[in-house]
Design a protein around this motif. Structure first.
Motif, PDB file in Angstrom:
ATOM      1  N   LEU A   1       0.833  -1.207   0.000  1.00 37.77           N
ATOM      2  CA  LEU A   1       0.000   0.000   0.000  1.00 37.77           C
ATOM      3  C   LEU A   1       0.863   1.251   0.000  1.00 37.77           C
ATOM      4  O   LEU A   1       0.565   2.222  -0.694  1.00 37.77           O
ATOM      5  N   ASN A   2       1.943   1.230   0.788  1.00 36.04           N
ATOM      6  CA  ASN A   2       2.863   2.379   0.796  1.00 36.04           C
ATOM      7  C   ASN A   2       3.428   2.617  -0.598  1.00 36.04           C
ATOM      8  O   ASN A   2       3.495   3.757  -1.064  1.00 36.04           O
ATOM      9  N   ALA A   3       3.846   1.546  -1.270  1.00 39.26           N
ATOM     10  CA  ALA A   3       4.398   1.666  -2.621  1.00 39.26           C
ATOM     11  C   ALA A   3       3.348   2.227  -3.579  1.00 39.26           C
ATOM     12  O   ALA A   3       3.640   3.087  -4.418  1.00 39.26           O
ATOM     13  N   PHE A   4       2.106   1.756  -3.440  1.00 38.26           N
ATOM     14  CA  PHE A   4       1.011   2.240  -4.276  1.00 38.26           C
ATOM     15  C   PHE A   4       0.785   3.739  -4.049  1.00 38.26           C
ATOM     16  O   PHE A   4       0.689   4.517  -4.997  1.00 38.26           O
ATOM     17  N   VAL A   5       0.715   4.138  -2.785  1.00 38.87           N
ATOM     18  CA  VAL A   5       0.474   5.542  -2.443  1.00 38.87           C
ATOM     19  C   VAL A   5       1.610   6.420  -2.963  1.00 38.87           C
ATOM     20  O   VAL A   5       1.371   7.465  -3.588  1.00 38.87           O
ATOM     21  N   VAL A   6       2.844   6.012  -2.721  1.00 40.09           N
ATOM     22  CA  VAL A   6       4.002   6.805  -3.164  1.00 40.09           C
ATOM     23  C   VAL A   6       4.001   6.916  -4.691  1.00 40.09           C
ATOM     24  O   VAL A   6       4.271   7.994  -5.241  1.00 40.09           O
ATOM     25  N   ALA A   7       3.684   5.832  -5.386  1.00 43.15           N
ATOM     26  CA  ALA A   7       3.647   5.862  -6.851  1.00 43.15           C
ATOM     27  C   ALA A   7       2.556   6.799  -7.354  1.00 43.15           C
ATOM     28  O   ALA A   7       2.778   7.586  -8.277  1.00 43.15           O
ATOM     29  N   ARG A   8       1.366   6.722  -6.748  1.00 49.39           N
ATOM     30  CA  ARG A   8       0.273   7.615  -7.179  1.00 49.39           C
ATOM     31  C   ARG A   8       0.616   9.077  -6.908  1.00 49.39           C
ATOM     32  O   ARG A   8       0.295   9.951  -7.705  1.00 49.39           O
ATOM     33  N   LEU A   9       1.270   9.347  -5.778  1.00 50.36           N
ATOM     34  CA  LEU A   9       1.687  10.714  -5.492  1.00 50.36           C
ATOM     35  C   LEU A   9       2.728  11.176  -6.507  1.00 50.36           C
ATOM     36  O   LEU A   9       2.683  12.316  -6.984  1.00 50.36           O
ATOM     37  N   ALA A  10       3.669  10.307  -6.844  1.00 49.84           N
ATOM     38  CA  ALA A  10       4.723  10.661  -7.807  1.00 49.84           C
ATOM     39  C   ALA A  10       4.115  10.984  -9.171  1.00 49.84           C
ATOM     40  O   ALA A  10       4.540  11.933  -9.839  1.00 49.84           O
ATOM     41  N   ILE A  11       3.110  10.213  -9.579  1.00 47.64           N
ATOM     42  CA  ILE A  11       2.424  10.477 -10.849  1.00 47.64           C
ATOM     43  C   ILE A  11       1.805  11.874 -10.839  1.00 47.64           C
ATOM     44  O   ILE A  11       1.780  12.563 -11.848  1.00 47.64           O
ATOM     45  N   SER A  12       1.351  12.295  -9.672  1.00 46.95           N
ATOM     46  CA  SER A  12       0.734  13.618  -9.522  1.00 46.95           C
ATOM     47  C   SER A  12       1.754  14.718  -9.261  1.00 46.95           C
ATOM     48  O   SER A  12       1.390  15.870  -9.073  1.00 46.95           O
TER      49      SER A  12
ATOM     50  N   ALA B   1       5.470   9.486   7.658  1.00 48.45           N
ATOM     51  CA  ALA B   1       4.716   8.338   8.182  1.00 48.45           C
ATOM     52  C   ALA B   1       3.247   8.692   8.382  1.00 48.45           C
ATOM     53  O   ALA B   1       2.355   7.870   8.107  1.00 48.45           O
ATOM     54  N   GLN B   2       2.956   9.913   8.858  1.00 46.87           N
ATOM     55  CA  GLN B   2       1.570  10.332   9.060  1.00 46.87           C
ATOM     56  C   GLN B   2       0.832  10.435   7.725  1.00 46.87           C
ATOM     57  O   GLN B   2      -0.329  10.027   7.619  1.00 46.87           O
ATOM     58  N   VAL B   3       1.500  10.954   6.717  1.00 48.73           N
ATOM     59  CA  VAL B   3       0.879  11.071   5.393  1.00 48.73           C
ATOM     60  C   VAL B   3       0.580   9.690   4.832  1.00 48.73           C
ATOM     61  O   VAL B   3      -0.519   9.435   4.341  1.00 48.73           O
ATOM     62  N   LEU B   4       1.546   8.786   4.924  1.00 51.64           N
ATOM     63  CA  LEU B   4       1.325   7.433   4.415  1.00 51.64           C
ATOM     64  C   LEU B   4       0.183   6.741   5.154  1.00 51.64           C
ATOM     65  O   LEU B   4      -0.670   6.096   4.533  1.00 51.64           O
ATOM     66  N   ALA B   5       0.139   6.883   6.471  1.00 50.15           N
ATOM     67  CA  ALA B   5      -0.936   6.259   7.252  1.00 50.15           C
ATOM     68  C   ALA B   5      -2.302   6.820   6.846  1.00 50.15           C
ATOM     69  O   ALA B   5      -3.269   6.065   6.674  1.00 50.15           O
ATOM     70  N   SER B   6      -2.385   8.128   6.676  1.00 53.19           N
ATOM     71  CA  SER B   6      -3.642   8.753   6.296  1.00 53.19           C
ATOM     72  C   SER B   6      -4.084   8.317   4.901  1.00 53.19           C
ATOM     73  O   SER B   6      -5.258   7.994   4.684  1.00 53.19           O
ATOM     74  N   LEU B   7      -3.149   8.285   3.963  1.00 53.64           N
ATOM     75  CA  LEU B   7      -3.509   7.906   2.603  1.00 53.64           C
ATOM     76  C   LEU B   7      -3.797   6.414   2.471  1.00 53.64           C
ATOM     77  O   LEU B   7      -4.653   6.020   1.677  1.00 53.64           O
TER      78      LEU B   7
END
Length: 98
Positions: A13-24, A45-51
């Motif tokens: 999930l972290n990898a997914f979130v980071v990838a989607r953020l990078a695309i944006s 860590a707080q941003v990743l947990a929230s997303l």
């Protein structure tokens, strides 16, 4: 094959979130790694947990949205679906579905 977010591990999930953020164009590495009481900026860590929570708990219409919905020519033309009625309706003059 479509994989639901609930079947992913925290690292996936972290990898997914980071990838989607990078695309944006968003780099969470610019956020602090420790709390900063002066600015109140969230930590990485707080941003990743929230997303992660957002991805796991929001409707599929929002969770599965992709820019352009598969058509790259329209990627800048489409907005993500709104989860709730929004003030944007008033801005566009479409208050109450009119």
């Amino acid at each position: 094959m479509t994989v639901g977010p609930s079947s992913l591990s925290t690292d996936q999930l972290n990898a997914f979130v980071v990838a989607r953020l990078a695309i944006s164009g968003v780099d969470i590495n610019l956020l602090p790694t420790t709390p900063d009481p002066v600015t109140g900026a969230p930590t990485q860590a707080q941003v990743l947990a929230s997303l992660r929570s957002f991805v796991l708990n929001n409707p599929a219409a929002v969770n599965g949205w992709r820019p352009g919905d598969g058509d790259p020519a329209q990627s800048q033309q489409l907005a993500p679906p709104l989860e709730y009625p929004s003030i944007t309706e008033a801005w566009t003059g479409r208050v109450g579905g009119r």
